[in-house]
Design a protein around this motif. Structure first.
Motif, PDB file in Angstrom:
ATOM      1  N   THR A   1       0.448  -1.112   0.556  1.00 22.46           N
ATOM      2  CA  THR A   1       0.080   0.764   0.378  1.00 22.46           C
ATOM      3  C   THR A   1       1.056   1.105  -0.026  1.00 22.46           C
ATOM      4  OG1 THR A   1      -0.152   0.098   2.543  1.00 22.46           O
ATOM      5  CG2 THR A   1      -1.756  -1.598   1.143  1.00 22.46           C
ATOM      6  N   VAL A   2       0.105   2.295  -0.598  1.00 19.34           N
ATOM      7  CA  VAL A   2       1.441   3.675  -0.462  1.00 19.34           C
ATOM      8  C   VAL A   2       1.025   3.701   0.394  1.00 19.34           C
ATOM      9  CG1 VAL A   2       1.122   5.591  -1.091  1.00 19.34           C
ATOM     10  CG2 VAL A   2       0.912   4.184  -2.797  1.00 19.34           C
ATOM     11  N   SER A   3       2.076   4.476   1.484  1.00 21.72           N
ATOM     12  CA  SER A   3       1.802   4.660   2.770  1.00 21.72           C
ATOM     13  C   SER A   3       1.168   6.293   3.486  1.00 21.72           C
ATOM     14  CB  SER A   3       2.654   4.074   3.835  1.00 21.72           C
ATOM     15  OG  SER A   3       3.977   5.115   3.494  1.00 21.72           O
ATOM     16  N   MET A   4       2.377   7.270   2.457  1.00 23.58           N
ATOM     17  CA  MET A   4       2.586   8.411   2.018  1.00 23.58           C
ATOM     18  C   MET A   4       2.850   9.231   0.843  1.00 23.58           C
ATOM     19  SD  MET A   4       5.609   8.724   4.936  1.00 23.58           S
ATOM     20  CE  MET A   4       4.261   9.635   6.528  1.00 23.58           C
ATOM     21  N   THR A   5       2.638  10.274   0.548  1.00 19.20           N
ATOM     22  CA  THR A   5       2.687  10.861  -0.649  1.00 19.20           C
ATOM     23  C   THR A   5       3.845  12.262  -0.133  1.00 19.20           C
ATOM     24  OG1 THR A   5       1.738   9.922  -2.245  1.00 19.20           O
ATOM     25  CG2 THR A   5       2.642  11.915  -2.948  1.00 19.20           C
ATOM     26  N   LEU A   6       5.269  12.861  -0.723  1.00 19.20           N
ATOM     27  CA  LEU A   6       5.637  13.681   0.019  1.00 19.20           C
ATOM     28  C   LEU A   6       5.734  14.704  -1.904  1.00 19.20           C
ATOM     29  CD1 LEU A   6       9.164  11.457   1.094  1.00 19.20           C
ATOM     30  CD2 LEU A   6       6.747  12.403   2.729  1.00 19.20           C
ATOM     31  N   ASN A   7       5.671  16.033  -1.293  1.00 15.25           N
ATOM     32  CA  ASN A   7       5.895  16.694  -2.347  1.00 15.25           C
ATOM     33  C   ASN A   7       7.058  17.670  -2.611  1.00 15.25           C
ATOM     34  OD1 ASN A   7       2.985  16.483  -2.807  1.00 15.25           O
ATOM     35  ND2 ASN A   7       2.143  17.591  -1.059  1.00 15.25           N
ATOM     36  N   THR A   8       7.497  17.911  -3.751  1.00 13.07           N
ATOM     37  CA  THR A   8       8.983  17.916  -3.976  1.00 13.07           C
ATOM     38  C   THR A   8       7.844  19.693  -4.428  1.00 13.07           C
ATOM     39  OG1 THR A   8       8.356  17.409  -6.789  1.00 13.07           O
ATOM     40  CG2 THR A   8       9.519  15.485  -4.725  1.00 13.07           C
TER      41      THR A   8
END
Length: 192
Positions: free
Chosen positions: A19-26
């Motif tokens: 699963t995707v646990s988090m998304t980090l914005n660049t």
């Protein structure tokens, strides 16, 4: 940057979940070099080389320090929308608790040459090395290998060591568009 977690069921593999646990914005960037696989111009030929865009390059080294873990990543970007390849790099950190964040990020493109097909590594002191393919179609700098780096104490988000030549290219590659695939930088077993 998407962080994935895997819950493995070793008894019943069908129950294993990713699963995707988090998304980090660049910081925003452009990784589109147009269509196809021939993106990097080189001197002396119309044959272009594949930038292998829109993916992270081979290996995402993970290091565990006292108090935090680090992962370093890199990929190619189109610098200023000019179809000029530069290397975008990141250091992700967490407090050994699975809550990742972007600790630092930057783009290495100090002049008009192309830099792509990179590999990044960090030693046990937190120093970072970045190696990559290099060519400049406006000169006679054929595809070759170069590197830069930074010390852990340097200002965040910048490669501070002067670029050095590893191998100067001796001519253009004219028979295929892939160049330097799956090369990677590795540390000695003692982490230095």
């Amino acid at each position: 940057i998407k962080i994935y977690e895997m819950q493995t069921d070793w008894v019943n593999i069908a129950n294993t979940e990713i699963t995707v646990s988090m998304t980090l914005n660049t910081v925003p960037f452009d990784t589109n070099f147009g269509s196809g696989f021939s993106n990097i111009s080189q001197p002396g030929t119309t044959q272009k080389l594949d930038a292998v865009s829109q993916i992270f390059y081979f290996r995402a080294p993970h290091l565990r320090f006292v108090g935090h873990s680090s992962v370093v990543l890199c990929h190619v970007v189109d610098v200023n929308g000019a179809n000029r390849a530069g290397v975008r790099w990141y250091e992700l950190r967490d407090a050994n608790d699975g809550n990742w964040y972007i600790y630092q990020q930057g783009t290495w493109a100090p002049d008009a040459a192309h830099r792509w097909m990179a590999s990044i590594a960090m030693d046990n002191q937190g120093n970072i090395g970045l190696g990559y393919s290099h060519t400049d179609p406006a000169t006679t700098l054929y595809p070759g290998l170069r590197f830069t780096g930074r010390y852990a104490s340097d200002p965040l988000g910048s490669m501070t060591l002067p670029e050095q030549v590893i191998i100067a290219g001796g001519g253009a590659q004219t028979n295929f568009d892939r160049y330097g695939d799956y090369s990677h930088m590795s540390l000695d077993p003692n982490g230095t």
